[in-house]
Scaffold this active site. Structure first.
Site, short mmCIF file in Angstrom:
data_model
loop_
_atom_site.label_atom_id
_atom_site.label_comp_id
_atom_site.label_asym_id
_atom_site.label_seq_id
_atom_site.Cartn_x
_atom_site.Cartn_y
_atom_site.Cartn_z
N SER A 20 0.82 -1.22 0.00
CA SER A 20 0.00 0.00 0.00
C SER A 20 0.85 1.26 0.00
O SER A 20 1.66 1.49 0.90
CB SER A 20 -0.89 0.03 1.25
OG SER A 20 -1.83 -1.00 1.18
N HIS A 60 -2.89 0.82 -4.94
CA HIS A 60 -2.30 -0.32 -5.63
C HIS A 60 -2.57 -0.17 -7.13
O HIS A 60 -3.71 -0.34 -7.58
CB HIS A 60 -2.93 -1.63 -5.13
CG HIS A 60 -2.53 -1.98 -3.73
ND1 HIS A 60 -1.61 -2.95 -3.44
CD2 HIS A 60 -2.91 -1.46 -2.54
CE1 HIS A 60 -1.45 -3.02 -2.13
NE2 HIS A 60 -2.23 -2.13 -1.55
N HIS A 79 -5.30 -9.01 -2.07
CA HIS A 79 -5.45 -9.35 -0.65
C HIS A 79 -6.58 -10.37 -0.48
O HIS A 79 -7.53 -10.39 -1.25
CB HIS A 79 -5.80 -8.12 0.18
CG HIS A 79 -4.81 -7.00 0.08
ND1 HIS A 79 -4.82 -6.10 -0.96
CD2 HIS A 79 -3.77 -6.64 0.88
CE1 HIS A 79 -3.83 -5.23 -0.79
NE2 HIS A 79 -3.18 -5.53 0.32
N TYR A 115 -8.81 -10.21 1.78
CA TYR A 115 -10.08 -9.52 2.07
C TYR A 115 -10.79 -9.03 0.82
O TYR A 115 -11.96 -8.66 0.88
CB TYR A 115 -9.88 -8.37 3.08
CG TYR A 115 -8.98 -7.25 2.61
CD1 TYR A 115 -9.39 -6.34 1.64
CD2 TYR A 115 -7.71 -7.09 3.14
CE1 TYR A 115 -8.58 -5.32 1.20
CE2 TYR A 115 -6.88 -6.07 2.72
CZ TYR A 115 -7.31 -5.19 1.76
OH TYR A 115 -6.49 -4.19 1.32
N GLU A 116 -10.10 -9.00 -0.31
CA GLU A 116 -10.77 -8.61 -1.55
C GLU A 116 -11.65 -9.76 -2.07
O GLU A 116 -12.40 -9.57 -3.04
CB GLU A 116 -9.73 -8.23 -2.62
CG GLU A 116 -9.00 -6.92 -2.30
CD GLU A 116 -7.85 -6.65 -3.26
OE1 GLU A 116 -8.10 -6.06 -4.33
OE2 GLU A 116 -6.71 -7.02 -2.94
N ALA A 126 2.47 -2.29 4.21
CA ALA A 126 2.18 -1.28 5.23
C ALA A 126 1.66 -2.05 6.43
O ALA A 126 0.90 -3.00 6.27
CB ALA A 126 1.13 -0.32 4.71
N MET A 134 -2.29 -7.10 6.70
CA MET A 134 -3.31 -7.95 6.06
C MET A 134 -2.78 -8.64 4.80
O MET A 134 -3.55 -8.94 3.90
CB MET A 134 -4.53 -7.09 5.71
CG MET A 134 -5.13 -6.33 6.88
SD MET A 134 -6.39 -5.17 6.36
CE MET A 134 -6.71 -4.27 7.87
N SER A 135 -1.49 -8.88 4.76
CA SER A 135 -0.94 -9.45 3.52
C SER A 135 0.33 -10.25 3.78
O SER A 135 0.58 -10.71 4.89
CB SER A 135 -0.63 -8.31 2.54
OG SER A 135 0.44 -7.52 3.03
N ASN A 192 1.05 3.27 11.10
CA ASN A 192 0.23 3.71 12.24
C ASN A 192 0.65 2.89 13.45
O ASN A 192 1.25 1.83 13.29
CB ASN A 192 -1.27 3.50 11.94
CG ASN A 192 -1.58 2.07 11.56
OD1 ASN A 192 -1.20 1.61 10.48
ND2 ASN A 192 -2.26 1.36 12.43
N HIS A 210 -7.42 4.06 6.34
CA HIS A 210 -6.64 3.79 5.14
C HIS A 210 -5.92 5.07 4.68
O HIS A 210 -4.80 5.01 4.17
CB HIS A 210 -7.53 3.23 4.03
CG HIS A 210 -6.76 2.73 2.82
ND1 HIS A 210 -5.80 1.75 2.92
CD2 HIS A 210 -6.79 3.10 1.52
CE1 HIS A 210 -5.27 1.52 1.71
NE2 HIS A 210 -5.85 2.33 0.86
N1 HPA Z 1 -3.69 -3.27 11.02
C1 HPA Z 1 -3.74 -4.12 9.98
N2 HPA Z 1 -3.21 -3.84 8.79
C2 HPA Z 1 -2.60 -2.67 8.64
C3 HPA Z 1 -2.51 -1.74 9.68
C4 HPA Z 1 -3.09 -2.07 10.94
O1 HPA Z 1 -3.05 -1.28 11.90
N3 HPA Z 1 -1.84 -0.66 9.19
C5 HPA Z 1 -1.53 -0.94 7.91
N4 HPA Z 1 -1.99 -2.16 7.56
#
Ligand code: HPA
Length: 287
Positions: free
Chosen positions: A40, A71, A93, A95-96, A123, A224-225, A248, A262
């Site tokens: 990301s 992406h 991903h 989740y997609e 990320a 998530m990847s 974050n 996001h």
């Molecule tokens: N959690 C899950 N996936 C992420 C996060 C998060 O805080 N930040 C970037 N991808």
């Protein structure tokens, strides 16, 4: 009742991989050494590729589209720091809604194109209290909560052309590549973190209780990847370097910090991208 989709046959996966590899060879001939997967907001790294041929995923047989903002969804093949690289500008991903065999198909296709090394980025949210937004973490190990919950990309018939039924994962992240990254960071005075990446399915971010659970089980970052591609790469005998950009920091209780978004992830990725680029270029030069 929900029934798990039947995994495709070994022959089907082999055919899908070969069709995609044949198509890519028609657009960009020769053998390739490194697959670089950009997560990301990290896509701009592909702009440093020289004499690059760009192919949208939508044109490649069997490749799923990347539907997430940040992406680009294309493959760039060319030269970067003296290495012939295949760059994925964006990934798919879980989740997609894509099955994991399809998410990991590009890794197997890269293997057919000659690739022996995977450099994978993402990320991630920082769980380790010492981590700050903007940090880069070298992944030393992972906790695959999606896999432990029954979603492993190798579930289904083993595709024996790539590797064994039961690949080992104690050496998933290559010690020599980790050492190379450490040396590059030291030489360029780039602060570097090292830690364990936990994979969750998403797309909802974690609750504070889930984040405290992740911290308790030894995760330093969450995303998530990545782990699915790493499993497919290790199955196929590729060596792996994994890098997380901390976009974050985890909100371990609801009364601290701000909820993640996001937009925040994409914003922080802009700060991280130049650091990642410096690190990756340094590693490619020394490989
Ligand atoms: N959690 C899950 N996936 C992420 C996060 C998060 O805080 N930040 C970037 N991808």
């Amino acid at each position: 009742m929900y029934v798990l989709p039947t995994p495709p046959s070994e022959a089907f996966i082999v055919e899908q991989c070969q069709c995609a590899a044949d198509y890519i060879r028609e657009q960009a001939s020769g053998s390739w050494r490194v697959l670089l997967i950009l997560g990301s907001g990290l896509g701009p790294l592909a702009e440093a590729v020289e004499d690059g041929v760009a192919i949208p995923y939508s044109a490649i047989p069997g490749f799923a589209a990347s539907t997430v903002a940040g992406h680009a969804g294309r493959l760039v093949l060319g030269e970067l720091c003296g290495q012939r690289v295949v760059v994925m500008q964006g990934r798919q991903h879980f989740y997609e809604g894509y099955p994991l065999w399809q998410i990991t198909l590009p890794v197997r296709v890269a293997r057919l194109l000659g690739v022996e090394t995977l450099i994978i980025t993402n990320a991630a949210g920082g769980i380790n209290r010492a981590f700050a937004v903007g940090d880069v973490m070298v992944i030393t190990d992972h906790i695959n909560l999606v896999g432990m919950g029954g979603h492993n990309p190798l579930i289904g018939p083993n595709v024996s052309m790539f590797g064994p039924r039961f690949p080992e994962m104690t050496t998933a992240y290559d010690a020599a590549l980790i050492e190379l990254a450490r040396q590059v960071a030291q030489a360029s005075k780039l602060p570097l973190r090292f830690g364990v990446y936990a994979c969750v399915a998403g797309p909802s971010f974690e609750t504070p209780a889930e984040l405290r659970f992740l911290r308790a089980i030894g995760a330093d970052a969450v995303g998530m990847s990545t782990v699915h591609e790493v499993i497919a790469a290790r199955h196929a005998g590729m060596r792996v370097l994994g890098l997380s950009g901390i976009t974050n920091v985890a909100r371990l209780s609801a009364d601290e910090g701000e909820p993640p978004s996001h937009e925040e992830v994409m914003h922080a990725a802009q700060v991280i991208a130049p650091k990642m680029q410096q690190l990756i270029q340094g590693v490619l030069l020394r490989m």
